[in-house]
Design a protein around this motif. Structure first.
Motif, PDB file in Angstrom:
ATOM      1  N   HIS A 148      -5.439   0.780  -7.543  1.00  0.00           N
ATOM      2  CA  HIS A 148      -4.643   0.075  -6.540  1.00  0.00           C
ATOM      3  C   HIS A 148      -5.482  -0.978  -5.818  1.00  0.00           C
ATOM      4  O   HIS A 148      -5.008  -2.083  -5.548  1.00  0.00           O
ATOM      5  CB  HIS A 148      -4.066   1.051  -5.529  1.00  0.00           C
ATOM      6  CG  HIS A 148      -3.122   2.049  -6.116  1.00  0.00           C
ATOM      7  ND1 HIS A 148      -2.399   1.796  -7.262  1.00  0.00           N
ATOM      8  CD2 HIS A 148      -2.782   3.316  -5.721  1.00  0.00           C
ATOM      9  CE1 HIS A 148      -1.641   2.851  -7.539  1.00  0.00           C
ATOM     10  NE2 HIS A 148      -1.866   3.775  -6.634  1.00  0.00           N
ATOM     11  N   ARG A 149      -6.715  -0.612  -5.500  1.00  0.00           N
ATOM     12  CA  ARG A 149      -7.614  -1.566  -4.854  1.00  0.00           C
ATOM     13  C   ARG A 149      -7.772  -2.809  -5.724  1.00  0.00           C
ATOM     14  O   ARG A 149      -7.635  -3.938  -5.242  1.00  0.00           O
ATOM     15  CB  ARG A 149      -8.972  -0.927  -4.611  1.00  0.00           C
ATOM     16  CG  ARG A 149      -9.987  -1.855  -3.969  1.00  0.00           C
ATOM     17  CD  ARG A 149     -11.398  -1.273  -4.105  1.00  0.00           C
ATOM     18  NE  ARG A 149     -12.353  -2.044  -3.335  1.00  0.00           N
ATOM     19  CZ  ARG A 149     -12.884  -3.194  -3.710  1.00  0.00           C
ATOM     20  NH1 ARG A 149     -12.515  -3.741  -4.868  1.00  0.00           N
ATOM     21  NH2 ARG A 149     -13.763  -3.815  -2.941  1.00  0.00           N
ATOM     22  N   ASP A 150      -8.062  -2.591  -6.986  1.00  0.00           N
ATOM     23  CA  ASP A 150      -8.292  -3.725  -7.885  1.00  0.00           C
ATOM     24  C   ASP A 150      -7.038  -4.570  -8.040  1.00  0.00           C
ATOM     25  O   ASP A 150      -7.112  -5.810  -8.112  1.00  0.00           O
ATOM     26  CB  ASP A 150      -8.767  -3.227  -9.253  1.00  0.00           C
ATOM     27  CG  ASP A 150     -10.159  -2.617  -9.202  1.00  0.00           C
ATOM     28  OD1 ASP A 150     -10.846  -2.781  -8.173  1.00  0.00           O
ATOM     29  OD2 ASP A 150     -10.554  -1.956 -10.191  1.00  0.00           O
TER      30      ASP A 150
ATOM     31  N   HIS B  43      -8.933  -0.450   4.757  1.00  0.00           N
ATOM     32  CA  HIS B  43      -8.298   0.652   4.040  1.00  0.00           C
ATOM     33  C   HIS B  43      -8.060   0.267   2.582  1.00  0.00           C
ATOM     34  O   HIS B  43      -8.338   1.052   1.671  1.00  0.00           O
ATOM     35  CB  HIS B  43      -6.972   1.032   4.707  1.00  0.00           C
ATOM     36  CG  HIS B  43      -6.350   2.261   4.155  1.00  0.00           C
ATOM     37  ND1 HIS B  43      -6.575   3.520   4.671  1.00  0.00           N
ATOM     38  CD2 HIS B  43      -5.517   2.446   3.092  1.00  0.00           C
ATOM     39  CE1 HIS B  43      -5.911   4.417   3.968  1.00  0.00           C
ATOM     40  NE2 HIS B  43      -5.250   3.791   3.001  1.00  0.00           N
ATOM     41  N   VAL B  44      -7.567  -0.948   2.375  1.00  0.00           N
ATOM     42  CA  VAL B  44      -7.342  -1.435   1.014  1.00  0.00           C
ATOM     43  C   VAL B  44      -8.651  -1.459   0.234  1.00  0.00           C
ATOM     44  O   VAL B  44      -8.725  -0.983  -0.910  1.00  0.00           O
ATOM     45  CB  VAL B  44      -6.713  -2.843   1.042  1.00  0.00           C
ATOM     46  CG1 VAL B  44      -6.721  -3.474  -0.357  1.00  0.00           C
ATOM     47  CG2 VAL B  44      -5.289  -2.783   1.585  1.00  0.00           C
ATOM     48  N   LEU B  45      -9.698  -1.989   0.845  1.00  0.00           N
ATOM     49  CA  LEU B  45     -10.956  -2.204   0.136  1.00  0.00           C
ATOM     50  C   LEU B  45     -11.785  -0.938  -0.019  1.00  0.00           C
ATOM     51  O   LEU B  45     -12.577  -0.833  -0.969  1.00  0.00           O
ATOM     52  CB  LEU B  45     -11.783  -3.268   0.860  1.00  0.00           C
ATOM     53  CG  LEU B  45     -11.186  -4.667   0.914  1.00  0.00           C
ATOM     54  CD1 LEU B  45     -12.046  -5.573   1.781  1.00  0.00           C
ATOM     55  CD2 LEU B  45     -11.027  -5.250  -0.486  1.00  0.00           C
TER      56      LEU B  45
ATOM     57  N   LEU C 250      -8.434   3.113  -0.913  1.00  0.00           N
ATOM     58  CA  LEU C 250      -7.402   3.262  -1.938  1.00  0.00           C
ATOM     59  C   LEU C 250      -8.009   3.687  -3.269  1.00  0.00           C
ATOM     60  O   LEU C 250      -9.183   3.395  -3.549  1.00  0.00           O
ATOM     61  CB  LEU C 250      -6.651   1.944  -2.130  1.00  0.00           C
ATOM     62  CG  LEU C 250      -5.679   1.515  -1.046  1.00  0.00           C
ATOM     63  CD1 LEU C 250      -4.947   0.251  -1.478  1.00  0.00           C
ATOM     64  CD2 LEU C 250      -4.680   2.619  -0.719  1.00  0.00           C
TER      65      LEU C 250
ATOM     66  N   TYR D  83      -2.802   3.727   7.430  1.00  0.00           N
ATOM     67  CA  TYR D  83      -3.528   2.673   6.715  1.00  0.00           C
ATOM     68  C   TYR D  83      -4.313   1.794   7.689  1.00  0.00           C
ATOM     69  O   TYR D  83      -4.787   0.735   7.313  1.00  0.00           O
ATOM     70  CB  TYR D  83      -2.548   1.808   5.915  1.00  0.00           C
ATOM     71  CG  TYR D  83      -1.512   2.606   5.154  1.00  0.00           C
ATOM     72  CD1 TYR D  83      -1.846   3.808   4.522  1.00  0.00           C
ATOM     73  CD2 TYR D  83      -0.184   2.183   5.082  1.00  0.00           C
ATOM     74  CE1 TYR D  83      -0.885   4.548   3.846  1.00  0.00           C
ATOM     75  CE2 TYR D  83       0.770   2.911   4.407  1.00  0.00           C
ATOM     76  CZ  TYR D  83       0.413   4.102   3.802  1.00  0.00           C
ATOM     77  OH  TYR D  83       1.368   4.840   3.129  1.00  0.00           O
TER      78      TYR D  83
ATOM     79  N   VAL E 233      -6.619  -6.567  -4.682  1.00  0.00           N
ATOM     80  CA  VAL E 233      -7.643  -7.603  -4.600  1.00  0.00           C
ATOM     81  C   VAL E 233      -7.287  -8.759  -5.537  1.00  0.00           C
ATOM     82  O   VAL E 233      -7.383  -9.939  -5.169  1.00  0.00           O
ATOM     83  CB  VAL E 233      -9.035  -7.039  -4.923  1.00  0.00           C
ATOM     84  CG1 VAL E 233     -10.043  -8.153  -5.194  1.00  0.00           C
ATOM     85  CG2 VAL E 233      -9.532  -6.162  -3.774  1.00  0.00           C
TER      86      VAL E 233
ATOM     87  N   VAL F 126       0.838  -1.204   0.000  1.00  0.00           N
ATOM     88  CA  VAL F 126       0.000   0.000   0.000  1.00  0.00           C
ATOM     89  C   VAL F 126       0.868   1.246   0.000  1.00  0.00           C
ATOM     90  O   VAL F 126       0.669   2.184  -0.786  1.00  0.00           O
ATOM     91  CB  VAL F 126      -0.942  -0.006   1.222  1.00  0.00           C
ATOM     92  CG1 VAL F 126      -1.635   1.346   1.375  1.00  0.00           C
ATOM     93  CG2 VAL F 126      -1.981  -1.116   1.096  1.00  0.00           C
TER      94      VAL F 126
END
Length: 284
Positions: A192-194, A183-185, A188, A152, A197, A100
């Protein structure tokens, strides 16, 4: 105690001291059920509430200490068991926070990631490659990475004076891992999220346990971490990830086996079975 991280792909052999609550008498079944109900916020359906109670009963039957956080990203419901705030070594899970950080710093122009750097990011997420993580850690700031990890979600994390301040020696909690995954889901940039994932859904077989236990119908993705205590043979087994359509549920599990034989397999079974109890057959 040995104080050196093993440079073995997918395995971080560490010695550590786990911070755990004082031992308590296990409540009677009816009292235990009431405690589980108190740990859940509103928004879980009846079926998942039943599964959560079963997962907690299983966790209590297993050796050691296991903390769990489950979050329904659609309704906002959260289950945090009694060990969700218990600190243990993050092992390899902070590699996700490193990814991240590198992606966001590249966006800002603070760093310029090369094709080789991106290959290393893939390796540390896909197979938990320690050499890849250590190369990136040293190349892009070392301990300075961790100054941004609270941004994050890892607000509980800390280093100790007894161990090197590096990615594998970060004390963290299931609550931290829950916040990191969300935070990722949820925070972002979409690209970046995709990307993340996709990486977590396509992990190497050495990562296919823990949250992965939800089963293929749940379309899980996870980042795992594991380490053995060379003093007594016990293991820390961590798994954070997501399950369900549109990554509806996030799941964070940290388990210290506190057993001296077959600790890796014991912890792997504990984390995987918890996820299976929660979500196998839930998505139809």
């Amino acid at each position: 105690m040995a104080r050196v991280l093993a440079s073995v792909v997918g395995v971080a052999a560490l010695t550590f001291t786990l911070i755990v609550p004082a031992a308590q008498a296990r409540p009677a079944p009816s009292a235990a059920a009431a405690i589980v109900e108190d740990q859940m916020s509103s928004g879980f359906d009846r079926e998942l509430r039943r599964r959560i109670a079963a997962a907690q009963a299983y966790a209590e039957s297993r050796p050691g200490v296991t903390g769990v956080v489950v979050r329904d990203r659609r309704t906002g419901a959260v289950w945090r068991n009694a060990n969700a705030a218990t600190h243990a070594w993050g092992c390899s899970v902070p590699k996700l926070a490193m990814a991240v950080d590198l992606l966001l710093r590249n966006d800002s122009g603070a760093v310029r990631l090369t094709d080789e750097d991106r290959r290393l990011i893939h390796l540390m997420l896909n197979s938990s490659d320690n050499d890849a993580a250590t190369t990136l850690w040293n190349r892009y700031g070392g301990e300075d990475f961790a100054t941004r990890f609270p941004s994050y979600g890892m607000t509980d994390m800390r280093f100790t004076d007894e161990h090197p301040h590096t990615w594998g020696w970060i004390l963290t909690t299931p609550d931290d891992l829950d916040r990191l995954m969300n935070h990722v889901l949820g925070k972002l940039p979409a690209a970046h999220r995709d990307y993340l994932v996709g990486e977590l859904r396509a992990v190497d077989p050495n990562q296919q346990w823990g949250v992965w236990g939800a089963g293929p119908a749940a379309a899980p993705g996870n980042k795992n971490g594991w380490a053995d205590d060379n003093d007594d043979g016990s293991w820390i087994m961590n798994s954070v990830g997501f399950v369900g359509p549109e990554e509806r549920f996030s799941v964070a599990i940290m388990s210290n086996t506190q057993v001296v034989e077959n600790g890796f397999e014991v912890g792997k079974e504990t984390t995987t079975k918890i996820s299976a109890i929660l979500f196998q057959g839930y998505f139809r």
